[in-house]
Scaffold this motif. Structure first.
Motif, PDB file in Angstrom:
ATOM      1  N   GLY A  87      -0.875  -5.025 -10.681  1.00  0.00           N
ATOM      2  CA  GLY A  87      -0.220  -5.911  -9.722  1.00  0.00           C
ATOM      3  C   GLY A  87      -0.897  -5.924  -8.371  1.00  0.00           C
ATOM      4  N   GLY A  88      -1.834  -4.986  -8.141  1.00  0.00           N
ATOM      5  CA  GLY A  88      -2.651  -5.067  -6.932  1.00  0.00           C
ATOM      6  C   GLY A  88      -2.263  -4.165  -5.783  1.00  0.00           C
ATOM      7  N   VAL A  89      -1.198  -3.382  -5.890  1.00  0.00           N
ATOM      8  CA  VAL A  89      -0.847  -2.450  -4.817  1.00  0.00           C
ATOM      9  C   VAL A  89      -1.948  -1.394  -4.707  1.00  0.00           C
ATOM     10  CG1 VAL A  89       0.799  -0.697  -4.027  1.00  0.00           C
ATOM     11  CG2 VAL A  89       1.622  -2.783  -5.128  1.00  0.00           C
ATOM     12  N   THR A  90      -2.436  -1.148  -3.488  1.00  0.00           N
ATOM     13  CA  THR A  90      -3.487  -0.164  -3.281  1.00  0.00           C
ATOM     14  C   THR A  90      -2.882   1.179  -2.860  1.00  0.00           C
ATOM     15  OG1 THR A  90      -3.763  -0.896  -0.992  1.00  0.00           O
ATOM     16  CG2 THR A  90      -5.208  -1.875  -2.666  1.00  0.00           C
ATOM     17  N   GLY A  91      -3.673   2.241  -3.048  1.00  0.00           N
ATOM     18  CA  GLY A  91      -3.207   3.570  -2.679  1.00  0.00           C
ATOM     19  C   GLY A  91      -4.336   4.436  -2.175  1.00  0.00           C
ATOM     20  N   THR A  92      -4.013   5.350  -1.274  1.00  0.00           N
ATOM     21  CA  THR A  92      -4.963   6.338  -0.787  1.00  0.00           C
ATOM     22  C   THR A  92      -4.269   7.690  -0.699  1.00  0.00           C
ATOM     23  OG1 THR A  92      -4.422   5.783   1.519  1.00  0.00           O
ATOM     24  CG2 THR A  92      -6.370   4.725   0.550  1.00  0.00           C
ATOM     25  N   GLY A  93      -5.052   8.761  -0.838  1.00  0.00           N
ATOM     26  CA  GLY A  93      -4.482  10.093  -0.748  1.00  0.00           C
ATOM     27  C   GLY A  93      -5.481  11.093  -0.220  1.00  0.00           C
ATOM     28  N   SER A  94      -4.967  12.114   0.452  1.00  0.00           N
ATOM     29  CA  SER A  94      -5.798  13.200   0.946  1.00  0.00           C
ATOM     30  C   SER A  94      -5.050  14.507   0.729  1.00  0.00           C
ATOM     31  CB  SER A  94      -6.101  13.008   2.435  1.00  0.00           C
ATOM     32  OG  SER A  94      -6.804  14.122   2.946  1.00  0.00           O
ATOM     33  N   TRP A  95      -5.713  15.437   0.045  1.00  0.00           N
ATOM     34  CA  TRP A  95      -5.115  16.740  -0.244  1.00  0.00           C
ATOM     35  C   TRP A  95      -6.078  17.820   0.242  1.00  0.00           C
ATOM     36  CZ3 TRP A  95      -5.818  12.667  -3.482  1.00  0.00           C
ATOM     37  CH2 TRP A  95      -4.662  11.987  -3.926  1.00  0.00           C
TER      38      TRP A  95
ATOM     39  N   HIS B 256       0.838  -1.204   0.000  1.00  0.00           N
ATOM     40  CA  HIS B 256       0.000   0.000   0.000  1.00  0.00           C
ATOM     41  C   HIS B 256       0.869   1.249   0.000  1.00  0.00           C
ATOM     42  CE1 HIS B 256      -3.661   2.323   0.831  1.00  0.00           C
ATOM     43  NE2 HIS B 256      -2.961   3.016   1.707  1.00  0.00           N
ATOM     44  N   ILE B 257       0.327   2.328  -0.576  1.00  0.00           N
ATOM     45  CA  ILE B 257       0.971   3.637  -0.525  1.00  0.00           C
ATOM     46  C   ILE B 257      -0.064   4.674  -0.094  1.00  0.00           C
ATOM     47  CG2 ILE B 257       0.562   4.067  -3.001  1.00  0.00           C
ATOM     48  CD1 ILE B 257       3.250   5.650  -2.978  1.00  0.00           C
ATOM     49  N   HIS B 258       0.362   5.608   0.756  1.00  0.00           N
ATOM     50  CA  HIS B 258      -0.540   6.678   1.210  1.00  0.00           C
ATOM     51  C   HIS B 258       0.196   8.003   1.155  1.00  0.00           C
ATOM     52  CE1 HIS B 258      -3.595   8.899   3.365  1.00  0.00           C
ATOM     53  NE2 HIS B 258      -2.650   9.382   4.160  1.00  0.00           N
ATOM     54  N   TRP B 259      -0.526   9.050   0.710  1.00  0.00           N
ATOM     55  CA  TRP B 259       0.038  10.404   0.678  1.00  0.00           C
ATOM     56  C   TRP B 259      -0.934  11.368   1.336  1.00  0.00           C
ATOM     57  CZ3 TRP B 259       0.676  13.795  -4.365  1.00  0.00           C
ATOM     58  CH2 TRP B 259       1.392  14.958  -4.041  1.00  0.00           C
ATOM     59  N   GLN B 260      -0.425  12.126   2.278  1.00  0.00           N
ATOM     60  CA  GLN B 260      -1.183  13.226   2.880  1.00  0.00           C
ATOM     61  C   GLN B 260      -0.482  14.535   2.565  1.00  0.00           C
ATOM     62  OE1 GLN B 260      -2.716  13.216   7.083  1.00  0.00           O
ATOM     63  NE2 GLN B 260      -1.378  15.003   7.290  1.00  0.00           N
ATOM     64  N   LYS B 261      -1.198  15.439   1.876  1.00  0.00           N
ATOM     65  CA  LYS B 261      -0.659  16.755   1.542  1.00  0.00           C
ATOM     66  C   LYS B 261      -1.640  17.818   2.022  1.00  0.00           C
ATOM     67  CE  LYS B 261       1.392  20.283  -0.150  1.00  0.00           C
ATOM     68  NZ  LYS B 261       2.490  20.861   0.648  1.00  0.00           N
ATOM     69  N   THR B 262      -1.181  18.685   2.928  1.00  0.00           N
ATOM     70  CA  THR B 262      -2.028  19.748   3.429  1.00  0.00           C
ATOM     71  C   THR B 262      -1.237  21.055   3.474  1.00  0.00           C
ATOM     72  OG1 THR B 262      -1.418  19.432   5.759  1.00  0.00           O
ATOM     73  CG2 THR B 262      -3.261  18.127   4.922  1.00  0.00           C
ATOM     74  N   LYS B 263      -1.951  22.159   3.425  1.00  0.00           N
ATOM     75  CA  LYS B 263      -1.342  23.475   3.643  1.00  0.00           C
ATOM     76  C   LYS B 263      -2.435  24.490   3.935  1.00  0.00           C
ATOM     77  CE  LYS B 263      -1.038  25.432  -1.055  1.00  0.00           C
ATOM     78  NZ  LYS B 263      -1.656  26.741  -0.729  1.00  0.00           N
TER      79      LYS B 263
ATOM     80  N   HIS C 134      -4.591  24.077   9.119  1.00  0.00           N
ATOM     81  CA  HIS C 134      -3.811  25.035   9.906  1.00  0.00           C
ATOM     82  C   HIS C 134      -2.307  24.843   9.748  1.00  0.00           C
ATOM     83  CE1 HIS C 134      -3.418  21.554  12.553  1.00  0.00           C
ATOM     84  NE2 HIS C 134      -2.494  22.204  13.235  1.00  0.00           N
ATOM     85  N   HIS C 135      -1.885  23.729   9.168  1.00  0.00           N
ATOM     86  CA  HIS C 135      -0.447  23.487   9.043  1.00  0.00           C
ATOM     87  C   HIS C 135      -0.130  22.830   7.706  1.00  0.00           C
ATOM     88  CE1 HIS C 135      -1.733  19.437   9.900  1.00  0.00           C
ATOM     89  NE2 HIS C 135      -0.509  18.975   9.756  1.00  0.00           N
ATOM     90  N   ARG C 136       1.145  22.808   7.384  1.00  0.00           N
ATOM     91  CA  ARG C 136       1.624  22.236   6.131  1.00  0.00           C
ATOM     92  C   ARG C 136       2.186  20.843   6.398  1.00  0.00           C
ATOM     93  NH1 ARG C 136       4.178  24.647   1.334  1.00  0.00           N
ATOM     94  NH2 ARG C 136       5.580  23.123   0.391  1.00  0.00           N
ATOM     95  N   SER C 137       1.802  19.878   5.573  1.00  0.00           N
ATOM     96  CA  SER C 137       2.369  18.531   5.677  1.00  0.00           C
ATOM     97  C   SER C 137       2.515  17.928   4.294  1.00  0.00           C
ATOM     98  CB  SER C 137       1.488  17.626   6.551  1.00  0.00           C
ATOM     99  OG  SER C 137       0.249  17.366   5.924  1.00  0.00           O
ATOM    100  N   ASP C 138       3.455  17.048   4.158  1.00  0.00           N
ATOM    101  CA  ASP C 138       3.717  16.359   2.893  1.00  0.00           C
ATOM    102  C   ASP C 138       4.347  15.020   3.247  1.00  0.00           C
ATOM    103  OD1 ASP C 138       4.330  15.554   0.330  1.00  0.00           O
ATOM    104  OD2 ASP C 138       5.836  17.100  -0.035  1.00  0.00           O
ATOM    105  N   LYS C 139       3.513  14.008   3.444  1.00  0.00           N
ATOM    106  CA  LYS C 139       3.981  12.733   3.969  1.00  0.00           C
ATOM    107  C   LYS C 139       3.513  11.570   3.092  1.00  0.00           C
ATOM    108  CE  LYS C 139       3.646  14.476   8.718  1.00  0.00           C
ATOM    109  NZ  LYS C 139       2.979  14.300  10.039  1.00  0.00           N
ATOM    110  N   VAL C 140       4.484  10.811   2.596  1.00  0.00           N
ATOM    111  CA  VAL C 140       4.186   9.606   1.824  1.00  0.00           C
ATOM    112  C   VAL C 140       4.770   8.410   2.560  1.00  0.00           C
ATOM    113  CG1 VAL C 140       4.484   8.381  -0.359  1.00  0.00           C
ATOM    114  CG2 VAL C 140       4.271  10.883  -0.348  1.00  0.00           C
ATOM    115  N   GLU C 141       4.009   7.332   2.628  1.00  0.00           N
ATOM    116  CA  GLU C 141       4.536   6.090   3.198  1.00  0.00           C
ATOM    117  C   GLU C 141       4.154   4.928   2.292  1.00  0.00           C
ATOM    118  OE1 GLU C 141       5.185   3.892   7.467  1.00  0.00           O
ATOM    119  OE2 GLU C 141       3.375   5.107   7.220  1.00  0.00           O
ATOM    120  N   ILE C 142       5.158   4.136   1.934  1.00  0.00           N
ATOM    121  CA  ILE C 142       4.949   2.900   1.180  1.00  0.00           C
ATOM    122  C   ILE C 142       5.111   1.749   2.160  1.00  0.00           C
ATOM    123  CG2 ILE C 142       5.691   1.446  -0.737  1.00  0.00           C
ATOM    124  CD1 ILE C 142       6.879   3.920  -2.053  1.00  0.00           C
ATOM    125  N   LEU C 143       4.086   0.940   2.277  1.00  0.00           N
ATOM    126  CA  LEU C 143       4.098  -0.190   3.215  1.00  0.00           C
ATOM    127  C   LEU C 143       4.343  -1.484   2.463  1.00  0.00           C
ATOM    128  CD1 LEU C 143       0.950   0.809   5.305  1.00  0.00           C
ATOM    129  CD2 LEU C 143       3.350   1.268   5.849  1.00  0.00           C
TER     130      LEU C 143
END
Length: 333
Positions: free
Chosen positions: A237-245, A159-166, A250-259
């Motif tokens: 190949g079946g790898v799943t992904g989720t994201g939130s933008w 799985h891969i997940h990305w959270q991007k906020t600002k 109130h704050h800035r974040s840019d975090k990706v994690e591949i599990l």
């Protein structure tokens, strides 16, 4: 690969024309074209006369114009770089395809998948090289992550997940016009501008995205485009992904994690941050700085592609897939 019809060198360089001279070209891209051995930039276009002339003088470019057709049809220009806002990409790209010149288009390829497909087909029909400026596919930082994945250092990827906020910026809060948040140009707002980089990179790292869905909304009412988007997707190949933008937090974040089955990789897409690998061998952190001109390796890869020395990782075909994914997320295809 077949033998290239392009033969250029320091003595007889490939002459580039640039359409659009906004902020992205000041440091990120045009200096990279100028510094690449065998390339030079001979002409630029901007609709504002004073700004076009000023840009040419500052960057030591011999010719400038306010008419894009003068760049495209100039027999002394061999290739075209389109760096205008996305709503004019199709207009200019189809003209470039018609005259048969290689082209690089800033990302995203166009505001819609339909327009991107028209561009792709036009270049494909004439067998002309088309590149899209998803330069992260060429950066050493992300190539190291791909190397970790290819070596299986986190086992089977799950799985891969990305959270991007600002937070909203001053332009957003003042409600001044910004094409990046004009729904007629970029329906997804900053999602179109920023998330496209990550989704394109994820396809490069983990294989093409074959299905996606999501939704967007406007929570703040500061502009016409979406300011919040969430998504789910699946890679071949079946790898799943989720994201939130979300562009109203109130704050800035840019975090990706591949599990993976045996570890994980953490990194940022847009922020300057180290890459991290964690597995049974321990925890590894690497600082891999970007080059001064961030498109340096992307442009070098264009040269190698045109010389048939390598295949560029970001072509019209890959850029088209990224547009399709984004529209699937926004529910427009």
């Amino acid at each position: 690969m077949t033998e290239s019809r392009f033969h250029f060198s320091e003595e007889k360089p490939l002459r580039w024309g640039v359409i659009g001279c906004g902020s992205v070209t000041e440091k990120k891209s045009v200096p990279a074209y100028k510094d690449t051995l065998g390339f030079r930039v001979d002409m630029v276009m901007r609709r504002n006369t004073e700004k076009a002339e000023d840009y040419a003088k500052r960057h030591n470019i011999p010719k400038w114009t306010t008419n894009a057709d003068e760049v495209i049809n100039n027999p002394n220009i061999d290739a075209i770089y389109i760096a205008t806002p996305p709503d004019t990409h199709k207009l200019y790209a189809l003209k470039v395809a018609q005259v048969g010149k290689p082209c690089c288009i800033e990302k995203p390829m166009a505001p819609t998948y339909e327009d991107s497909l028209a561009i792709y087909k036009a270049f494909q029909a004439k067998n002309i090289s088309l590149f899209v400026a998803y330069y992260r596919r060429s950066l050493p930082r992300f190539l190291k992550i791909k190397q970790w994945l290819d070596k299986g250092l986190i086992g089977e990827v799950r799985h891969i997940h990305w959270q991007k906020t600002k937070p909203p910026n001053e332009v957003d809060l003042s409600k001044k016009y910004n094409w990046r948040t004009d729904a007629t140009i970029a329906r997804g707002g900053y999602f179109d501008d920023l998330a496209s980089h990550g989704l394109d990179l994820f396809a490069f790292l983990l294989g093409d995205i074959v299905d996606a869905n999501g939704f967007g909304t406007n929570q703040l009412g500061l502009y016409s485009a979406f300011d919040a988007v969430t998504a789910n997707w699946m890679h071949e190949g079946g790898v799943t992904g989720t994201g939130s933008w979300n562009f109203g937090t109130h704050h800035r974040s840019d975090k990706v994690e591949i599990l993976g089955s045996e570890g994980s990789i953490r990194f940022a897409i847009l922020d300057e941050a180290p890459i991290e690998l964690e597995n049974a061998s321990g925890h590894q952190t690497l600082e891999i700085p970007h080059p001064e001109h961030i498109q340096e390796f992307h442009v070098e890869n264009i040269k190698n592609h045109l010389l048939d020395k390598a295949v560029h990782p970001s072509t019209g075909k890959t850029g088209l897939n990224t547009n399709w994914v984004m529209e699937k997320i926004l529910g427009t295809v």
